[in-house]
Enzyme design. Structure first.
Site, PDB file in Angstrom:
ATOM      1  N   CYS A   1      13.713  10.406   7.180  1.00  0.00           N
ATOM      2  CA  CYS A   1      13.670   9.885   8.548  1.00  0.00           C
ATOM      3  C   CYS A   1      15.048   9.923   9.199  1.00  0.00           C
ATOM      4  O   CYS A   1      15.161  10.084  10.401  1.00  0.00           O
ATOM      5  CB  CYS A   1      13.086   8.486   8.572  1.00  0.00           C
ATOM      6  SG  CYS A   1      13.852   7.410   7.381  1.00  0.00           S
TER       7      CYS A   1
ATOM      8  N   GLU B   1      10.629  15.029  16.207  1.00  0.00           N
ATOM      9  CA  GLU B   1      10.930  14.959  14.774  1.00  0.00           C
ATOM     10  C   GLU B   1      10.062  15.972  14.026  1.00  0.00           C
ATOM     11  O   GLU B   1       8.836  15.936  14.116  1.00  0.00           O
ATOM     12  CB  GLU B   1      10.650  13.545  14.252  1.00  0.00           C
ATOM     13  CG  GLU B   1      11.036  13.400  12.789  1.00  0.00           C
ATOM     14  CD  GLU B   1      10.806  11.991  12.251  1.00  0.00           C
ATOM     15  OE1 GLU B   1       9.741  11.411  12.516  1.00  0.00           O
ATOM     16  OE2 GLU B   1      11.707  11.483  11.563  1.00  0.00           O
TER      17      GLU B   1
ATOM     18  N   GLY C   1       7.277   4.583   8.270  1.00  0.00           N
ATOM     19  CA  GLY C   1       6.458   5.774   8.508  1.00  0.00           C
ATOM     20  C   GLY C   1       6.750   6.319   9.888  1.00  0.00           C
ATOM     21  O   GLY C   1       7.828   6.086  10.447  1.00  0.00           O
ATOM     22  N   SER C   2       5.774   7.000  10.451  1.00  0.00           N
ATOM     23  CA  SER C   2       6.019   7.676  11.724  1.00  0.00           C
ATOM     24  C   SER C   2       6.008   6.681  12.891  1.00  0.00           C
ATOM     25  O   SER C   2       5.398   5.615  12.820  1.00  0.00           O
ATOM     26  CB  SER C   2       4.955   8.743  11.948  1.00  0.00           C
ATOM     27  OG  SER C   2       3.694   8.131  12.039  1.00  0.00           O
ATOM     28  N   THR C   3       6.660   7.073  13.973  1.00  0.00           N
ATOM     29  CA  THR C   3       6.722   6.225  15.163  1.00  0.00           C
ATOM     30  C   THR C   3       5.324   6.049  15.760  1.00  0.00           C
ATOM     31  O   THR C   3       4.970   4.958  16.225  1.00  0.00           O
ATOM     32  CB  THR C   3       7.697   6.842  16.193  1.00  0.00           C
ATOM     33  OG1 THR C   3       8.998   6.863  15.582  1.00  0.00           O
ATOM     34  CG2 THR C   3       7.770   6.038  17.472  1.00  0.00           C
TER      35      THR C   3
ATOM     36  N   LYS D   1       0.841  -1.199   0.000  1.00  0.00           N
ATOM     37  CA  LYS D   1       0.000   0.000   0.000  1.00  0.00           C
ATOM     38  C   LYS D   1       0.872   1.243   0.000  1.00  0.00           C
ATOM     39  O   LYS D   1       1.713   1.418   0.873  1.00  0.00           O
ATOM     40  CB  LYS D   1      -0.907   0.027   1.233  1.00  0.00           C
ATOM     41  CG  LYS D   1      -1.953   1.135   1.144  1.00  0.00           C
ATOM     42  CD  LYS D   1      -2.636   1.419   2.463  1.00  0.00           C
ATOM     43  CE  LYS D   1      -1.905   2.432   3.301  1.00  0.00           C
ATOM     44  NZ  LYS D   1      -1.754   3.771   2.692  1.00  0.00           N
TER      45      LYS D   1
ATOM     46  N   GLU E   1      10.241   0.664  10.300  1.00  0.00           N
ATOM     47  CA  GLU E   1      11.283   1.687  10.119  1.00  0.00           C
ATOM     48  C   GLU E   1      10.595   3.011  10.366  1.00  0.00           C
ATOM     49  O   GLU E   1       9.681   3.383   9.634  1.00  0.00           O
ATOM     50  CB  GLU E   1      11.863   1.576   8.706  1.00  0.00           C
ATOM     51  CG  GLU E   1      13.211   2.263   8.585  1.00  0.00           C
ATOM     52  CD  GLU E   1      13.098   3.714   8.204  1.00  0.00           C
ATOM     53  OE1 GLU E   1      13.197   4.581   9.123  1.00  0.00           O
ATOM     54  OE2 GLU E   1      12.897   4.004   7.023  1.00  0.00           O
TER      55      GLU E   1
HETATM   56  P1  ADP Z   1       2.927  10.526   8.137  1.00  0.00           P
HETATM   57  O1  ADP Z   1       2.380  10.874   9.478  1.00  0.00           O
HETATM   58  O2  ADP Z   1       4.264  11.060   7.889  1.00  0.00           O
HETATM   59  O3  ADP Z   1       2.001  10.739   6.985  1.00  0.00           O
HETATM   60  P2  ADP Z   1       2.310   7.778   8.594  1.00  0.00           P
HETATM   61  O4  ADP Z   1       3.144   6.927   9.469  1.00  0.00           O
HETATM   62  O5  ADP Z   1       0.971   8.188   9.108  1.00  0.00           O
HETATM   63  O6  ADP Z   1       3.209   8.981   8.180  1.00  0.00           O
HETATM   64  O7  ADP Z   1       2.079   7.057   7.189  1.00  0.00           O
HETATM   65  C1  ADP Z   1       2.944   6.134   6.609  1.00  0.00           C
HETATM   66  C2  ADP Z   1       2.127   5.034   5.973  1.00  0.00           C
HETATM   67  O8  ADP Z   1       1.343   4.420   6.985  1.00  0.00           O
HETATM   68  C3  ADP Z   1       1.132   5.512   4.916  1.00  0.00           C
HETATM   69  O9  ADP Z   1       1.080   4.544   3.876  1.00  0.00           O
HETATM   70  C4  ADP Z   1      -0.182   5.549   5.673  1.00  0.00           C
HETATM   71  O10 ADP Z   1      -1.311   5.370   4.838  1.00  0.00           O
HETATM   72  C5  ADP Z   1      -0.023   4.376   6.607  1.00  0.00           C
HETATM   73  N1  ADP Z   1      -0.857   4.451   7.818  1.00  0.00           N
HETATM   74  C6  ADP Z   1      -1.228   5.557   8.501  1.00  0.00           C
HETATM   75  N2  ADP Z   1      -2.010   5.225   9.549  1.00  0.00           N
HETATM   76  C7  ADP Z   1      -2.139   3.872   9.542  1.00  0.00           C
HETATM   77  C8  ADP Z   1      -2.817   2.924  10.371  1.00  0.00           C
HETATM   78  N3  ADP Z   1      -3.519   3.296  11.427  1.00  0.00           N
HETATM   79  N4  ADP Z   1      -2.712   1.623  10.045  1.00  0.00           N
HETATM   80  C9  ADP Z   1      -1.974   1.217   8.984  1.00  0.00           C
HETATM   81  N5  ADP Z   1      -1.331   2.056   8.167  1.00  0.00           N
HETATM   82  C10 ADP Z   1      -1.388   3.368   8.432  1.00  0.00           C
END
Ligand code: ADP
Length: 498
Positions: free
Chosen positions: A300, A398, A244-246, A191, A266
């Site tokens: 990151c 961050e 993605g984010s922590t 995704k 990561e």
């Molecule tokens: P940012 O806050 O920088 O946009 P995210 O960590 O939210 O980064 O997003 C990174 C990825 O994780 C994206 O593909 C996003 O769609 C997905 N994502 C965000 N929230 C969820 C969740 N609750 N469950 C699974 N995937 C998620």
């Protein structure tokens, strides 16, 4: 039947067909609920295209396709060497169209076209090609035990892998995930991030063209909370690999616990960069600028906390300011002079600006920048803060933008303690000409990666990942294969005489 592609002309004149559906079983299909994601050009704030967003039902279809492919002889019994040939073909196809892919990622993400072409694309192509070579080189061991028995191990694929990627390097993040997973014989539902949904759909056309059997790689767009969460919780997904984010990683870990899923994460960072008195100052300034300001600070591993030894602190500040003025040219993706494009979305732009405001209100000094660029687009001035306390939000959290703090320290012990005073542990840099100090500090710093007299080196041959709250597991290099195989032990009884 929904129209599942659209003809687009990018601002640099490149014309192409943009698929808009969900890629399941090697075909594009419409989303079951008809929900769409709008992709925006961050430089102009105008719409580029709308693509289909997967619902829970669509995620299930993609997972079922991956599950079926896992058992299908066209994949299950495909020799590793042949898997490698398919992957190498994919890398070649990507390379043939690298200008197109660089155009799409520049348009969608906001990074300069020249950077997408010279950095993102070689990384994506190189990663797939590198792992194509591993496809027939992952095997087990034979272990002797007693004279009557022995055992051997087989490295098998984990199964169906759910991969969730971010928006800062759309194509190379996809390659980092696809490469090792395919090399090890898994099947995939990947995704993309909702902020950058476009290039991965064009990549999907190459998956089919390269000859991968249907269902081996399924590519969907979708919102994190809906499609992402459905993927993480799906009982037929064996593993989740996330970047993605922590905060999101923490939610994913919780959701994955329901079915005890294998995960690699990561996540974020607040990576320190230490500059000692005895360094090559020109080099330290050059790399520390690139370490935070490249890719608009949307990295990151960005070295966002610079700590400089006190004797050279003032000189470093002067030179850093000049470097920002001379190098950090803010502009759109298509201007060859541009170093820093627009931030990816309005949400990120607002978030970064609110950090800048927090820095000011907490009493830090703005050495340069300190706000948005006038006019349309999500442009932010490269911003440098001094007089920063270690307790301030801009020092601890961050920001994920072109914002850096520069503080001073006196001793090596103090520098290491302050570098480690963070919940994160992704990257770290050390600038010194003292060989012993360089390696000593590299060993002491709590980080998954350390750069000596450099910042942001990243290579598909070298393991990448974090410690503490910056992640679990490693990507890239031989270490990246660990996350996509499981070891089975087979005990053999040689007879009944003993
Ligand atoms: P940012 O806050 O920088 O946009 P995210 O960590 O939210 O980064 O997003 C990174 C990825 O994780 C994206 O593909 C996003 O769609 C997905 N994502 C965000 N929230 C969820 C969740 N609750 N469950 C699974 N995937 C998620």
């Amino acid at each position: 039947m929904a129209n599942l592609s659209i003809e687009l002309t990018a601002p640099n004149g490149v014309k192409y067909t943009q698929p808009t559906g969900l890629f399941i079983n090697n075909e594009f299909v419409a989303s079951s609920k008809g929900e769409l994601i709008e992709s925006i050009d961050p430089a102009t704030e105008s719409k580029i295209a709308e693509v289909h967003a997967a619902s829970e039902e669509d995620v299930d279809k993609a997972v079922q396709a991956a599950r079926a492919a896992l058992k299908h002889e066209s994949w299950k019994h495909l020799p590793g060497t042949d898997r490698g040939i398919l992957m190498a073909k994919l890398a070649d196809l990507l390379e043939e169209q690298k200008e197109l892919f660089a155009t799409i990622d520049a348009w969608d993400n906001g990074k300069p076209y020249s950077v997408a072409l010279s950095e993102d694309l070689p990384e994506a192509i190189g990663t797939i090609r590198y792992y194509s070579g591993w496809a027939d080189k992952t095997f087990g061991q034979t272990i002797s035990t007693t004279s009557a028995k022995f055992a051997y191990t087989i490295r098998q694929p984990i199964g169906v892998i759910g991969q969730i990627i971010p928006w800062n390097y759309p194509l190379s993040m996809a390659a980092w995930k696809l490469g090792p997973a395919l090399a090890c014989g898994n099947t995939i539902v990947i995704k993309a991030a909702e902020q950058t949904p476009l290039s991965i759909l064009v990549l999907a056309t190459l998956i089919k063209k390269a000859g991968f059997p249907p269902g081996v790689v399924n590519i969907i767009n979708g919102y994190g909370r809906e499609a992402g969460a459905a993927l993480v919780q799906h009982p037929l997904v064996d593993k989740i690999a996330f970047t993605g984010s922590t905060a999101t990683a923490s939610q994913i870990m919780k959701m994955a616990s329901g079915t005890l899923k294998n995960i690699t994460l990561e996540t974020g960072g607040k990576s320190p960069l230490l500059v000692f008195n005895d360094c090559d100052l020109e080099q330290a300034v050059k790399w520390s600028h690139a370490g935070i300001m490249s890719n608009k600070g949307e990295i990151c591993t960005a070295t966002s906390r610079i700590l400089v030894q006190q004797d050279i602190y003032e000189k470093f500040l002067e030179k850093f300011k000049v470097q920002v003025k001379d190098v950090s040219k803010v502009g759109d993706q298509w201007d060859s002079e541009t170093f820093q494009g627009p931030q990816v979305t309005r949400t990120q732009y607002d978030r970064i600006l609110s950090f800048i405001e927090a820095g000011k209100s907490e009493g830090a000094t703005v050495l340069c920048g300190g706000g948005a660029r006038e006019g349309k687009g999500f442009f932010i001035q490269p911003t440098v803060f001094t007089d920063v306390k270690d307790t301030m939000r801009i020092y601890r959290e961050e920001i994920f933008g072109p914002v850096v703090t520069i503080s001073s320290f006196s001793t090596e012990d103090e520098a290491v303690d302050r570098a480690n005073d963070t919940t994160y542990g992704l990257g770290a840099s050390v600038f010194t000409k003292d060989l012993e100090r360089a390696h000593r500090v590299a060993a002491e710093i709590e980080a998954g990666m350390v750069w000596i007299n450099s910042s942001q080196d990243c290579d598909f041959r070298i393991p990448f990942g974090g410690v503490k709250q910056s992640g679990i597991g490693r990507e890239l290099g031989e270490a990246g294969l660990e996350g996509y195989t499981q070891i089975k032990a087979v005990h053999v009884n040689m007879g009944t005489k003993l």
